[in-house]
Design a protein around this motif. Structure first.
Motif, mmCIF file in Angstrom:
data_model
loop_
_atom_site.group_PDB
_atom_site.id
_atom_site.type_symbol
_atom_site.label_atom_id
_atom_site.label_comp_id
_atom_site.label_asym_id
_atom_site.label_seq_id
_atom_site.Cartn_x
_atom_site.Cartn_y
_atom_site.Cartn_z
ATOM 1 N N ASN A 68 -7.303 11.848 -4.960
ATOM 2 C CA ASN A 68 -7.697 11.784 -6.360
ATOM 3 C C ASN A 68 -6.594 12.408 -7.216
ATOM 4 O O ASN A 68 -6.478 13.621 -7.304
ATOM 5 C CB ASN A 68 -9.008 12.546 -6.563
ATOM 6 C CG ASN A 68 -9.536 12.394 -7.990
ATOM 7 O OD1 ASN A 68 -8.990 11.624 -8.783
ATOM 8 N ND2 ASN A 68 -10.580 13.139 -8.303
ATOM 9 N N MET A 69 -5.780 11.540 -7.815
ATOM 10 C CA MET A 69 -4.609 12.045 -8.556
ATOM 11 C C MET A 69 -4.173 11.022 -9.592
ATOM 12 O O MET A 69 -4.529 9.860 -9.523
ATOM 13 C CB MET A 69 -3.444 12.252 -7.578
ATOM 14 C CG MET A 69 -2.997 10.968 -6.884
ATOM 15 S SD MET A 69 -1.656 11.237 -5.695
ATOM 16 C CE MET A 69 -1.656 9.608 -4.861
ATOM 17 N N SER A 70 -3.412 11.507 -10.573
ATOM 18 C CA SER A 70 -2.712 10.600 -11.480
ATOM 19 C C SER A 70 -1.241 10.682 -11.120
ATOM 20 O O SER A 70 -0.597 11.705 -11.344
ATOM 21 C CB SER A 70 -2.918 11.029 -12.927
ATOM 22 O OG SER A 70 -4.299 11.064 -13.210
ATOM 23 N N TYR A 71 -0.737 9.624 -10.526
ATOM 24 C CA TYR A 71 0.622 9.593 -9.984
ATOM 25 C C TYR A 71 1.479 8.792 -10.958
ATOM 26 O O TYR A 71 1.300 7.587 -11.112
ATOM 27 C CB TYR A 71 0.561 8.922 -8.613
ATOM 28 C CG TYR A 71 1.809 8.955 -7.752
ATOM 29 C CD1 TYR A 71 3.076 8.730 -8.263
ATOM 30 C CD2 TYR A 71 1.699 9.189 -6.388
ATOM 31 C CE1 TYR A 71 4.194 8.755 -7.448
ATOM 32 C CE2 TYR A 71 2.808 9.208 -5.550
ATOM 33 C CZ TYR A 71 4.058 8.987 -6.096
ATOM 34 O OH TYR A 71 5.158 9.001 -5.267
ATOM 35 N N ILE A 72 2.371 9.485 -11.650
ATOM 36 C CA ILE A 72 3.206 8.832 -12.649
ATOM 37 C C ILE A 72 4.664 8.797 -12.187
ATOM 38 O O ILE A 72 5.242 9.833 -11.861
ATOM 39 C CB ILE A 72 3.134 9.574 -13.998
ATOM 40 C CG1 ILE A 72 1.702 9.506 -14.554
ATOM 41 C CG2 ILE A 72 4.135 8.990 -14.997
ATOM 42 C CD1 ILE A 72 1.514 10.282 -15.836
ATOM 43 N N VAL A 73 5.219 7.602 -12.114
ATOM 44 C CA VAL A 73 6.642 7.481 -11.815
ATOM 45 C C VAL A 73 7.388 7.182 -13.113
ATOM 46 O O VAL A 73 7.067 6.217 -13.810
ATOM 47 C CB VAL A 73 6.919 6.373 -10.779
ATOM 48 C CG1 VAL A 73 8.411 6.039 -10.724
ATOM 49 C CG2 VAL A 73 6.440 6.806 -9.397
ATOM 50 N N GLU A 74 8.344 8.048 -13.434
ATOM 51 C CA GLU A 74 9.173 7.850 -14.624
ATOM 52 C C GLU A 74 10.394 7.056 -14.176
ATOM 53 O O GLU A 74 11.363 7.604 -13.669
ATOM 54 C CB GLU A 74 9.518 9.205 -15.243
ATOM 55 C CG GLU A 74 8.256 10.037 -15.491
ATOM 56 C CD GLU A 74 8.481 11.321 -16.273
ATOM 57 O OE1 GLU A 74 9.643 11.774 -16.372
ATOM 58 O OE2 GLU A 74 7.494 11.859 -16.804
ATOM 59 N N ASN A 75 10.296 5.748 -14.357
ATOM 60 C CA ASN A 75 11.185 4.793 -13.699
ATOM 61 C C ASN A 75 12.348 4.357 -14.583
ATOM 62 O O ASN A 75 12.176 3.561 -15.488
ATOM 63 C CB ASN A 75 10.330 3.586 -13.280
ATOM 64 C CG ASN A 75 11.108 2.568 -12.476
ATOM 65 O OD1 ASN A 75 12.319 2.688 -12.309
ATOM 66 N ND2 ASN A 75 10.401 1.573 -11.994
ATOM 67 N N ASN A 76 13.531 4.897 -14.279
ATOM 68 C CA ASN A 76 14.713 4.499 -15.054
ATOM 69 C C ASN A 76 15.698 3.679 -14.218
ATOM 70 O O ASN A 76 16.800 3.378 -14.669
ATOM 71 C CB ASN A 76 15.407 5.734 -15.642
ATOM 72 C CG ASN A 76 15.728 6.751 -14.563
ATOM 73 O OD1 ASN A 76 15.698 6.441 -13.375
ATOM 74 N ND2 ASN A 76 16.021 7.966 -14.975
ATOM 75 N N GLY A 77 15.315 3.366 -12.999
ATOM 76 C CA GLY A 77 16.165 2.519 -12.165
ATOM 77 C C GLY A 77 17.434 3.187 -11.669
ATOM 78 O O GLY A 77 18.265 2.560 -11.023
ATOM 79 N N VAL A 78 17.581 4.465 -11.953
ATOM 80 C CA VAL A 78 18.764 5.194 -11.474
ATOM 81 C C VAL A 78 18.369 6.591 -11.007
ATOM 82 O O VAL A 78 17.266 7.050 -11.250
ATOM 83 C CB VAL A 78 19.840 5.358 -12.574
ATOM 84 C CG1 VAL A 78 20.362 4.023 -13.050
ATOM 85 C CG2 VAL A 78 19.274 6.175 -13.742
ATOM 86 N N TYR A 79 19.335 7.227 -10.336
ATOM 87 C CA TYR A 79 19.225 8.639 -10.019
ATOM 88 C C TYR A 79 19.872 9.366 -11.180
ATOM 89 O O TYR A 79 21.091 9.435 -11.266
ATOM 90 C CB TYR A 79 19.995 8.985 -8.749
ATOM 91 C CG TYR A 79 19.429 8.452 -7.460
ATOM 92 C CD1 TYR A 79 18.254 7.733 -7.420
ATOM 93 C CD2 TYR A 79 20.086 8.702 -6.261
ATOM 94 C CE1 TYR A 79 17.730 7.265 -6.222
ATOM 95 C CE2 TYR A 79 19.576 8.243 -5.056
ATOM 96 C CZ TYR A 79 18.401 7.526 -5.043
ATOM 97 O OH TYR A 79 17.903 7.071 -3.859
ATOM 98 N N GLY A 80 19.071 9.882 -12.101
ATOM 99 C CA GLY A 80 19.663 10.549 -13.255
ATOM 100 C C GLY A 80 20.372 11.834 -12.873
ATOM 101 O O GLY A 80 21.562 11.998 -13.117
#
Ligand SMILES: Cc1ncc(C[n+]2csc(CCOP(=O)(O)OP(=O)(O)O)c2C)c(N)n1
Ligand SMILES: Cc1ncc(C[n+]2csc(CCOP(=O)(O)OP(=O)(O)O)c2C)c(N)n1
Ligand code: SF4
Ligand code: SF4
Ligand SMILES: [Mg+2]
Ligand SMILES: [Mg+2]
Lengths: 351, 626, 626, 351
Positions: free
Chosen positions: D132-144
């Motif tokens: 039970n979680m809210s899993y958010i991926v902050e997706n920029n397509g790179v390794y910042g």
């Protein structure tokens, strides 16, 4: 399996392939798996496929992880180099081997625990990367070698030997392989030679990441309650001492059925697999349709078998990296070491 | 309004005066364009023939946090950090106070005087030089981003007047640096001159001065990561699998660049394969797979990666598969200080993985040795059929160092070690994968695909007999483990020997050091000698240690072991492998993440030598470390 | 046709005679049903009050490979392996030759004489007893699987006559064992009596005899993994995350079983959560997450798992998060010998992960201590806010040992360590997550969700200041690292103290040992004493070592350090942590994967004591190990 | 971002939520990300969502891996405990935290490298497990944080700052999450508050594994050739010295568009994202249809955004494990330690 036990005297009557080799030449060490283990049937299918394709055994490399399934490369193709590496990491080891020498054939053998649990990341990324390989998962839904725990492919709700119920949703490696860009995707059953051997041959001949999920019953641990069998001293005994004290050899389960048919296969423990063999007129080149079909059948409790998807124009990692045609491991000092003159230039650029 | 150099109040100490021997430290904000300007500053001094040790101290973020650039100018050619700051250029308000604190009494403070600062922001015992940098740039440029960008080269211009940088040298440098974008040459030159002219008009040169010299000679200025990558190219590495991690990333990137230049055929096909793995486990797995299949393969990483690679390192040790790992060490444990330097992975690397294991390590002291060992590592790992670590650290790997030009002997051939060929097999040569035929602990191997019917074997991480057959027998296991020990003994005889630096006078005091500590150590030793402290020094270059290391220790009463970690890891290795009495090994430790300095070493070792015999930083009777 | 006990040719040595003191070894095929029969054999002897040490030697496969079951019967109550076999029961043709070789001269060979064997298969200096087991079973049973199954209990029956097992005891045992399946009680009893009756009719009892005794007392017979799991239940562990691996799997399975019995409410809800992770990294990650959030959590694994957990172990050390890891050690390196025993993960566990790290280890010597330490580990890891390893091995973990009954004091409370409550925060107590308020190196923590506005902090693996704020400052980093050293010192004062076993006479010779070596060591010490070799012995129970260990070493001229690994790992830890002169530490090593024996130890230490002073297995002048 | 910089004096005019808290009470430390980074916009959306839902900050736990994205939990909800763990392992740490105390809200923040590369296995298994979680991926397509290498979500063929082309097929985490049994699956864009805030609120309110993929432009490294911009001293300068010497603050990209619409979003580097916002009448309860729709649109080069799938009757890991309602970390000696009497029974059973 018995054939492996036979001495390798070349009986003149044995059929030969284009290389003049017999099946014997594709066999390996005596299997130490449980008698009747589905994995041994898969080894037999691999042997048949390599024999039919007249592959030079030493031009193939067998690579596996850890598990009963991963032990099997020792039991076929004894003239091929083999590497029983570490748990869940066959894909990376195979990728490295493939980079070192693009001219060999790479056969990756793994288990459902090895590939769907600890190895899921490497499974996924080796496929994305487009490694030219035949990746076979010998899928029994359990951890055989560690004695019957659930693997990630066990279906939610199924019960283990110890009666524990699986609470996690099962992973369908075929659906994932499609998702991740595998260019040859199939599924079969260890006991279905007619379907499995051609499927393996197709995978070996495919240029690109080929994945085959092979359902392979475990006689030792798919052996739990719910069994239809009548009173059995052995099971009663094992239950009483509650340990797996006696394991009996079984005859491998076989299943032959026609394309388009649904076939119910009863495993040693009485649990049933509903296999649906895809129809002849199924179009394996439409990826989205394949994924969709898989999901719909799955919703109906069916497991689709056969060649689900193939991209005839697939490319592999070497194509993408534009590596030279010569195997990298064949290159010598001359090809690799730029020499003093080039170094002088570099020195100059650093002043 | 603070004073400028033109008006010196009697109270404060006389301004420092020195020629070609001082430390300048810039404080900036990362992502603001200061890096290349500061680099030009350092390079211009080198082009004047004066030795420079430049160190970039940066944060673990991409934009907006503090960075520093320390330029140590040394006419004697010392390349370590000295300690202390003679001329500070704090252009980052966030860190102003700390930056001003660091200046030695009599030293100089150069700042942007555009907006006045309260006197409290300064110190009485230093000399302050204000230049209205922002003002100058705002007047000169309209576009905001240009104002920011060119401010950097402007302060370099002002400094060039104050310390005597040859403007002709700077002009040449700018032409080289921006050769690809001619538009920028003039733009930068203008900014440089704007700063220089303003300073010439308003300020006198300070006591710290540069004069043309020839200490630099034909040395090159290069980062250790680039040098190691070039070494890998010359060492015949064809497969590189890596996962980004500071401070090792630039090693893989440099390898990529060099391969594009040096290993790409006319038709664009490549004599190499580089894969960015999904993580460190995949990267080392690819390396092990390639090594098993006869290619020279490496990965580069830092501490966290080594931790993740442990299982595969054990497989490489036990299944005897060549692999090369460049560990560019950073501040640990855990994520630790990702942009700071340390020598704290030695113990883990030496005994990585469960069970009884021992691994080979090379310990380069500068980019020159990074190139040398970068190539050698591949010969050694093929010869020994095991993992070879090349232990860099951030200070060597990511800083540019002045080193002798790279050398290569065109007659040198790659040593692939004991590999059975199809011909040998065909001729019926005996092949037992794990049989010690040569009594050096090193068995023969075959590459997959060598021969149709001979030489195939099955590789596994489980115990096996001498013919590579699966075995659970205790004797087979023990036989194999003892051979691995014998092999490790052989390793000790073929890895680079430690190098001695004898004292001018006979002495019973010795010192062991390694890696990036080297230049500061050499400076400290000179300093100590001048004070009459004579010390025989030895630089360790590899693990396992050669006999020369044990002989050196035996020849002295006390040995100072200098390391940049908390737990005296090299000292532990000496005790374990050499059965050295710890009472004879005195730890000199520096581990706050900043590169060790000559002044720290001179003090620590000097005090140690003053101290009574017997009283040791590390007690000599049994008991835990104090 | 080989002789039976009834006809002894003069040539051969007299048959061994002993009461309650001999070694029986069974050789079987795994999956054939022998395991439970052999277990009944051992248990029946225990029920007669005679001490038994039983060891199951099994292969890394599921069906068809060789297994052995060694039963050491000891009236004196020795529980270690003795070495040598007095009565062999080789029922596996694959291993017949080796099994026969092992029998001591004058010893006995019991075999299935159904089909005659050539004389060459036997030895002249042993006494052979043939029983036509297959014949008997084929006559008695129709169904093949029954023939195989009941053959096992049949040979137990025959043996019961030969060595004097009380049949009444066996009957009781069978009733207990098969209570859940009454059908099987009679079936097994019949098979037992069939064998017993045949033997009574055709054979005389042999020289090895059992007599009722009371050495066993009220001791229990239990595996270390089960004991450790029960300890975890009593220690208040609520979260278990694990990944299957031999030999640790049964620990998690036992924890599951005990929790079902002891921690399940009437409504079926559970006061625990067990997750089979997808791998070891996920398992330790779950443990660290749970520990961070205030639950007592553990994982159990073996060497390969420890290698994979390295990164998280470093996080636990540096971010100071409680975690308990049971490492059931097996033969390394790599996959090694998965079904063999070793003590070879000490060095890795002690310093696991990159950077400067040190971890706490508990070293139980038998299942009794597995229970005790299994519970204690959770108090210690909460108190110290770091990883605590409990180091079992296969010999302790998967073998049943006779130990004193488990004890528990109902007044005992779980020690959750330094946790700030909402009340304390509300009352305005100072909270600085990484501040050493008590000067013992241990800071206070808060559980997430404790207080709406006070006590929240941000946990990270990067360096930080005393208030848990992110910091890249060298002084903050060093301050924290020094506190961690202070904390480790505190650990040395609260972990279980080493226990002494003084010699009968004053002596300058000492011995250090730990873990599963203990029973064999005690037997060897008695033996050596009888020979006039006096040795003060000390059993180490934890790392870091307490002062008592260093005092003990200081009080002796020479210390034999006994370990079941190749590289003398405990010795290395003593040198590193205690600055012990290695010349004073003599290694006694046994590492072929079989449990160490009393006879091996008596020989090794005895020879050592005969040898001249100064001549040491480990040279005392600097130089690599011989 | 500036609002974070402001002092937390409670201006009376500031709107309050049901708890009487203002937005300020949900803020965190000053962000150290690049000005204009999409991740800061997501932090703002998280703050808005928690404010709207009137969540007690201390009842929420923020857990992340390593990366620029994973740093963000330090920049919001300073009254919540946070754990910036190790790279790619947020899911396991969160799972453990959740097991320890089922009463808190668990917010998992990760990046595309953190979740799709090194963390793919944990991403997949935490979802399968039903945490039970809210899993958010902050997706920029790179390794910042490591300066602009490709992550596994970068599309095949895209070019990096250094001009290198990505040769691996990109992973669609949304498609995988569906496959793997996530019971709440959505995608949005960092600059689309109108869509993102409700999506996060829905995830937090969902009982079961909720996954949101948020496209989040990186100003520093999605900054490569192919840019449409005219001559720029800064880019020229960076190219010339070939290092990222100057990074300029940018204004965050925003994108507001109606359901059913396709919106082309131009990133800082001129590269374009084609976002398709799902239609109001889209049925988010049909999983197979959702997967199929996703694939079809993707084939058209579109990225579907919105709430793609939700199972209103979802269960979580605790339901499946039948753990007691009381948080495990609240249980004391009495509830956990069976005591001497029980032990005596066990001893007896072992004789
Ligand atoms: C790192 C590591 N963890 C755990 C193990 C123990 N182990 C050996 S085989 C196996 C599971 C094998 O399952 P699967 O891949 O399905 O193969 P099967 O035996 O079912 O054919 C495990 C967990 C190991 N060898 N290495
Ligand atoms: C084990 C390990 N490997 C590598 C690194 C280096 N590292 C830090 S952040 C990062 C990638 C982050 O990418 P992503 O998750 O997409 O976050 P972003 O910075 O793009 O927001 C890497 C590889 C690390 N910290 N730990
Ligand atoms: S345990 Fe199962 S998988 Fe393993 S060998 Fe036996 S039948 Fe095959
Ligand atoms: S580098 Fe990219 S991801 Fe990282 S903070 Fe800057 S803009 Fe954001
Ligand atoms: Mg399996
Ligand atoms: Mg990213």
């Amino acid at each position: 399996m018995t054939y492996i036990l036979k001495p390798k005297l070349h009986h003149p009557s044995l059929p030969k392939n284009d290389l003049g080799l017999t099946r014997r030449d594709y066999e390996g060490k005596v299997s130490t798996l449980c008698a009747g283990c589905g994995h041994d049937s898969i080894s037999a299918a691999i042997i048949a496929a390599c024999f039919d394709l007249a592959i030079e055994p030493h031009r193939l490399a067998k690579i596996s992880g850890i598990g009963c399934s991963s032990k099997t490369p020792d039991y076929f193709l004894s003239q091929s180099h083999g590497f029983n590496s570490v748990h869940g990491r066959m894909p990376s080891v195979l990728t490295g081997a493939n980079l070192a020498n693009r001219d060999l054939i790479y056969l990756g053998v793994s288990g459902d625990g090895d590939s769907a649990s600890i190895g899921l990341g490497q499974f996924a990324h080796s496929i994305r990367r487009g490694v030219n390989m035949s990746y076979i998962v010998e899928n029994n839904g359990v951890y055989g070698l560690t004695k019957g725990q659930f693997s990630a492919t066990s279906d939610k709700g199924s019960k283990s030997k110890k009666g524990v119920e699986n609470t996690e949703s099962g992973i369908d490696l075929v659906a994932l392989a499609l998702q991740l860009g595998a260019t040859y995707v199939g599924r079969s059953f260890s006991g279905d030679k007619e379907q499995l051997v051609p499927l393996i041959k197709g995978a070996i001949s495919h240029h690109g990441p080929a994945f085959i999920d092979v359902l392979s019953p475990c006689v030792a641990f798919n052996n739990h309650a719910g069994s239809t069998k009548s009173f059995d001293y052995v099971r009663e005994h094992n239950d009483a001492v509650n340990r797996l004290d006696v394991i009996l050899g079984r005859t491998p389960i076989t299943a032959t059925y026609a394309p388009g048919e649904v076939r119910e296969v009863t495993q040693h423990d009485g649990s049933v697999l509903r296999l649906r063999k895809i129809h002849e007129d199924y179009d394996p080149t439409n990826k989205i349709a394949a994924a969709n079909y898989l999901q719909e059948r799955h919703a109906e409790g069916e497991i689709v078998t056969g060649l689900l998807y193939v991209d005839p124009n697939a490319t592999d990692l070497h194509d993408r990296l534009e590596t030279t045609a010569r195997p990298l491991n064949h290159l010598g000092t001359a090809e690799l070491t730029p020499g003093a003159a080039a170094l002088a230039k570099i020195n100059a650029s650093l002043r | 309004m603070p004073d400028t150099i033109t008006e010196i109040s009697g109270a404060k100490p006389a301004p420092l005066t020195a020629v070609n021997d001082f430390v300048v430290k810039f404080a900036n904000v990362n992502g603001s364009g200061s890096a290349s300007a500061n680099g030009l500053f350092a390079k211009s001094i080198i082009r004047m023939g004066v030795a420079v040790a430049a160190r970039n101290i940066f944060p673990s973020n991409i934009q907006g946090l503090p960075t520093w650039y320390e330029v140590r100018v040394s006419g004697q050619g010392y390349l370590g950090r000295r300690g202390g700051v003679d001329l500070a250029v704090p252009l980052n308000p966030q860190t102003w106070d700390d930056d001003v604190k660091e200046i030695v009494p009599g030293g100089y403070l150069f700042y942007d005087s555009t907006k006045p600062l309260p006197a409290s922001k300064f110190r009485d015992d230093i000399h302050v030089i204000g230049v209205p940098l922002t003002q100058l740039c705002n007047d000169a440029y309209k576009i905001p981003r240009e104002r920011q960008l060119f401010k950097n080269i402007t302060y370099v211009g002002a400094l060039s007047h104050l310390i005597g940088i040859d403007p002709a040298v700077m002009e040449t440098l700018l032409k080289e640096e921006f050769a690809s974008k001619p538009k920028l040459i003039g733009a930068n030159l203008n900014a440089f001159n704007m700063g220089r002219d303003w300073a010439a008009k308003h300020l006198m040169p300070i006591g710290l001065q540069l004069k043309h010299s020839d200490v630099v000679g034909n040395r090159i200025f290069v980062e250790g990561n680039a040098a190691a990558a070039l070494g890998a190219v010359y060492g015949g590495a064809t497969v590189c699998a890596w996962y980004p991690i500071t401070p090792s990333t630039s090693l893989a990137e440099a390898f990529t660049g060099y391969c594009e230049d040096l290993r790409t055929d006319a038709d664009g096909t490549k004599r190499y394969a580089i894969v960015q793995g999904e993580d460190e486990i995949a990267s080392i797995g690819i390396v092990v797979g390639a090594g098993w299949n006869g290619a020279r393969a490496f990965t580069c990483t830092s501490g966290p990666g080594i931790s993740l690679m442990n299982e595969f390192i054990g497989l490489s040790y036990f299944a005897e598969i060549p692999a090369v790992i460049f560990d560019v060490q950073r501040g640990g444990p855990s994520t630790g200080m990702p942009t700071r330097t340390q020598q704290s992975d030695l113990l883990l690397a030496a005994y990585a993985s469960h069970g009884d294991t021992k691994h080979v390590m090379l310990l380069p002291c500068d980019p020159g040795e990074c190139f040398e060992f970068g190539a050698l590592a591949f010969d050694l790992s093929d010869r020994l059929q095991t993992t070879v670590f090349v232990m860099l650290d951030l200070d060597i790997g990511m800083q540019e160092w002045l080193v002798e030009p790279f050398k290569w002997d065109d007659k040198r051939q790659l040593d692939r070690g004991k590999v059975m060929t199809a011909e040998q097999l065909e001729a019926g040569a005996f092949f037992g994968r794990y049989t010690d035929v040569d009594k050096d602990g090193i068995p023969y191997r075959t590459y997959p695909g060598t021969h149709p019917t001979k030489g195939a074997f099955f590789t596994r991480g489980t115990s096996r007999n001498r013919m590579a057959g699966y075995s659970e027998k205790g004797i087979d296991y023990q036989d194999n483990m003892e051979r691995l020990l014998a092999k490790f003994k052989t390793a000790a005889t073929i890895v680079p020997k430690a190098v001695q630096r004898p004292a001018k006078q006979k002495t019973r005091m010795g010192a062991l050091y390694f890696g990036s500590t080297t230049p500061a150590m050499h400076e400290a030793l000179d300093h100590l000698e001048a004070q009459g402290h004579h010390i025989d020094a030895m630089r360790v270059r590899a693990f396992p240690f050669g006999q020369e290391v044990y002989d050196f220790i035996a020849a002295h009463d006390e040995i100072c072991v200098v390391e940049q970690n908390r737990d005296a890891q090299l000292r532990s290795l000496l005790m374990i492998e050499g059965n050295i009495d710890p009472a004879r090994l005195t730890s000199i430790l520096h581990y706050d993440g900043t590169p060790i300095t000559a002044r720290f070493l001179a003090d620590a070792i000097g005090n140690r030598m003053q101290a009574q015999k017997g009283v040791r930083q590390v007690g000599k009777k049994p008991g835990p470390n104090p």
